[in-house]
Design a protein around this motif. Sequence first.
Motif, PDB file in Angstrom:
ATOM      1  N   MET A   1       0.849  -1.180   0.000  1.00 15.17           N
ATOM      2  CA  MET A   1       0.000   0.000   0.000  1.00 15.17           C
ATOM      3  C   MET A   1       0.891   1.238   0.000  1.00 15.17           C
ATOM      4  O   MET A   1       1.896   1.276   0.700  1.00 15.17           O
ATOM      5  N   TYR A   2       0.496   2.233  -0.793  1.00 17.51           N
ATOM      6  CA  TYR A   2       1.215   3.494  -0.789  1.00 17.51           C
ATOM      7  C   TYR A   2       0.248   4.622  -1.116  1.00 17.51           C
ATOM      8  O   TYR A   2      -0.871   4.390  -1.577  1.00 17.51           O
ATOM      9  N   ALA A   3       0.706   5.845  -0.845  1.00 16.83           N
ATOM     10  CA  ALA A   3      -0.104   7.030  -1.127  1.00 16.83           C
ATOM     11  C   ALA A   3       0.802   8.121  -1.670  1.00 16.83           C
ATOM     12  O   ALA A   3       1.988   8.167  -1.360  1.00 16.83           O
ATOM     13  N   ILE A   4       0.225   8.996  -2.472  1.00 17.17           N
ATOM     14  CA  ILE A   4       0.919  10.184  -2.946  1.00 17.17           C
ATOM     15  C   ILE A   4       0.346  11.359  -2.159  1.00 17.17           C
ATOM     16  O   ILE A   4      -0.845  11.618  -2.204  1.00 17.17           O
ATOM     17  N   VAL A   5       1.215  12.038  -1.394  1.00 23.59           N
ATOM     18  CA  VAL A   5       0.779  13.163  -0.561  1.00 23.59           C
ATOM     19  C   VAL A   5       1.460  14.439  -1.034  1.00 23.59           C
ATOM     20  O   VAL A   5       2.520  14.402  -1.646  1.00 23.59           O
ATOM     21  N   GLU A   6       0.829  15.555  -0.709  1.00 22.75           N
ATOM     22  CA  GLU A   6       1.377  16.857  -1.063  1.00 22.75           C
ATOM     23  C   GLU A   6       1.791  17.581   0.206  1.00 22.75           C
ATOM     24  O   GLU A   6       1.035  17.632   1.177  1.00 22.75           O
ATOM     25  N   SER A   7       3.010  18.133   0.177  1.00 21.43           N
ATOM     26  CA  SER A   7       3.512  18.923   1.305  1.00 21.43           C
ATOM     27  C   SER A   7       4.409  20.012   0.752  1.00 21.43           C
ATOM     28  O   SER A   7       5.374  19.720   0.047  1.00 21.43           O
ATOM     29  N   GLY A   8       4.087  21.250   1.046  1.00 25.47           N
ATOM     30  CA  GLY A   8       4.904  22.356   0.581  1.00 25.47           C
ATOM     31  C   GLY A   8       4.883  22.537  -0.927  1.00 25.47           C
ATOM     32  O   GLY A   8       5.863  22.991  -1.503  1.00 25.47           O
ATOM     33  N   GLY A   9       3.778  22.151  -1.585  1.00 26.47           N
ATOM     34  CA  GLY A   9       3.670  22.307  -3.020  1.00 26.47           C
ATOM     35  C   GLY A   9       4.365  21.213  -3.809  1.00 26.47           C
ATOM     36  O   GLY A   9       4.418  21.269  -5.030  1.00 26.47           O
ATOM     37  N   LYS A  10       4.906  20.200  -3.135  1.00 23.50           N
ATOM     38  CA  LYS A  10       5.584  19.093  -3.807  1.00 23.50           C
ATOM     39  C   LYS A  10       4.873  17.791  -3.460  1.00 23.50           C
ATOM     40  O   LYS A  10       4.220  17.688  -2.426  1.00 23.50           O
ATOM     41  N   ALA A  42      -3.111   3.729  -3.313  1.00 22.45           N
ATOM     42  CA  ALA A  42      -3.068   2.478  -4.062  1.00 22.45           C
ATOM     43  C   ALA A  42      -2.857   1.335  -3.089  1.00 22.45           C
ATOM     44  O   ALA A  42      -1.945   1.362  -2.265  1.00 22.45           O
ATOM     45  N   ASP A  43      -3.731   0.322  -3.179  1.00 18.56           N
ATOM     46  CA  ASP A  43      -3.629  -0.868  -2.345  1.00 18.56           C
ATOM     47  C   ASP A  43      -3.727  -2.081  -3.259  1.00 18.56           C
ATOM     48  O   ASP A  43      -4.826  -2.518  -3.590  1.00 18.56           O
ATOM     49  N   GLU A  44      -2.580  -2.584  -3.697  1.00 17.13           N
ATOM     50  CA  GLU A  44      -2.455  -3.699  -4.635  1.00 17.13           C
ATOM     51  C   GLU A  44      -3.258  -3.417  -5.902  1.00 17.13           C
ATOM     52  O   GLU A  44      -2.786  -2.745  -6.792  1.00 17.13           O
ATOM     53  N   GLU A  45      -4.489  -3.909  -6.011  1.00 14.99           N
ATOM     54  CA  GLU A  45      -5.275  -3.730  -7.230  1.00 14.99           C
ATOM     55  C   GLU A  45      -6.237  -2.547  -7.153  1.00 14.99           C
ATOM     56  O   GLU A  45      -6.712  -2.070  -8.173  1.00 14.99           O
ATOM     57  N   ASP A  46      -6.534  -2.063  -5.956  1.00 12.63           N
ATOM     58  CA  ASP A  46      -7.488  -0.974  -5.777  1.00 12.63           C
ATOM     59  C   ASP A  46      -6.746   0.358  -5.760  1.00 12.63           C
ATOM     60  O   ASP A  46      -5.927   0.603  -4.885  1.00 12.63           O
ATOM     61  N   ILE A  47      -7.051   1.227  -6.728  1.00 12.21           N
ATOM     62  CA  ILE A  47      -6.408   2.538  -6.816  1.00 12.21           C
ATOM     63  C   ILE A  47      -7.484   3.606  -6.753  1.00 12.21           C
ATOM     64  O   ILE A  47      -8.456   3.569  -7.521  1.00 12.21           O
ATOM     65  N   LYS A  48      -7.324   4.563  -5.826  1.00  6.87           N
ATOM     66  CA  LYS A  48      -8.260   5.673  -5.697  1.00  6.87           C
ATOM     67  C   LYS A  48      -7.510   6.957  -6.017  1.00  6.87           C
ATOM     68  O   LYS A  48      -6.526   7.286  -5.369  1.00  6.87           O
ATOM     69  N   VAL A  49      -8.004   7.680  -7.017  1.00  6.94           N
ATOM     70  CA  VAL A  49      -7.402   8.939  -7.434  1.00  6.94           C
ATOM     71  C   VAL A  49      -8.336  10.059  -7.023  1.00  6.94           C
ATOM     72  O   VAL A  49      -9.539  10.001  -7.282  1.00  6.94           O
ATOM     73  N   GLY A  50      -7.785  11.080  -6.381  1.00  7.83           N
ATOM     74  CA  GLY A  50      -8.592  12.189  -5.900  1.00  7.83           C
ATOM     75  C   GLY A  50      -8.824  13.237  -6.970  1.00  7.83           C
ATOM     76  O   GLY A  50      -8.119  13.327  -7.962  1.00  7.83           O
ATOM     77  N   THR A  51      -9.842  14.075  -6.728  1.00  9.20           N
ATOM     78  CA  THR A  51     -10.142  15.183  -7.630  1.00  9.20           C
ATOM     79  C   THR A  51     -10.338  16.462  -6.835  1.00  9.20           C
ATOM     80  O   THR A  51     -11.463  16.859  -6.630  1.00  9.20           O
ATOM     81  N   PRO A  52      -9.385  17.136  -6.299  1.00  7.87           N
ATOM     82  CA  PRO A  52      -7.953  16.883  -6.358  1.00  7.87           C
ATOM     83  C   PRO A  52      -7.443  15.968  -5.240  1.00  7.87           C
ATOM     84  O   PRO A  52      -6.358  15.409  -5.352  1.00  7.87           O
ATOM     85  N   THR A  53      -8.193  15.809  -4.143  1.00  8.81           N
ATOM     86  CA  THR A  53      -7.733  14.937  -3.059  1.00  8.81           C
ATOM     87  C   THR A  53      -8.725  13.798  -2.855  1.00  8.81           C
ATOM     88  O   THR A  53      -9.897  13.909  -3.213  1.00  8.81           O
ATOM     89  N   VAL A  54      -8.250  12.728  -2.242  1.00 10.68           N
ATOM     90  CA  VAL A  54      -9.107  11.577  -1.947  1.00 10.68           C
ATOM     91  C   VAL A  54      -9.872  11.890  -0.668  1.00 10.68           C
ATOM     92  O   VAL A  54      -9.276  12.175   0.367  1.00 10.68           O
ATOM     93  N   LYS A  55     -11.181  11.837  -0.746  1.00  7.34           N
ATOM     94  CA  LYS A  55     -12.006  12.147   0.423  1.00  7.34           C
ATOM     95  C   LYS A  55     -11.852  11.067   1.484  1.00  7.34           C
ATOM     96  O   LYS A  55     -11.934   9.878   1.198  1.00  7.34           O
ATOM     97  N   GLY A  56     -11.614  11.476   2.726  1.00  7.33           N
ATOM     98  CA  GLY A  56     -11.496  10.549   3.841  1.00  7.33           C
ATOM     99  C   GLY A  56     -10.139   9.886   3.968  1.00  7.33           C
ATOM    100  O   GLY A  56      -9.919   9.108   4.881  1.00  7.33           O
TER     101      GLY A  56
END
Length: 104
Positions: A1-10, A42-56
């Motif tokens: 499992m991994y996530a893409i996070v934003e911090s400081g504009g990066k 992203a969790d193996e096969e399940d990928i959630k993409v936010g618009t712009p962030t993933v809710k919750g």
Amino acid sequence: MYAIVESGGKQYRAVPGTTVEVDRLHIEEGTQIDLDQVLLVADEEDIKVGTPTVKGANVKATVVEHYKGKKILVFKYIPAERYRRKRGHRQQYTRLQIDEISVK
């Protein structure tokens, strides 16, 4: 499992159990923080993409240390005008230990 996070504009890839080096955060060492600007989970096969962030979605991280990066020299030079400027810069960073990724 991994996530893409934003911090400081990066954007950073957060994996539980690993560390991430982000731009300096003014938070004491040892403090647990919540990164709520999660752009993708992203969790193996399940990928959630936010618009712009993933809710919750939330990433919990602990501030491990604050440190300075390596020195970068900035040298400006104009040959015909005898103009020379030499300056140094060290960027400040914060190392975060990623504890957990949660999605509601």
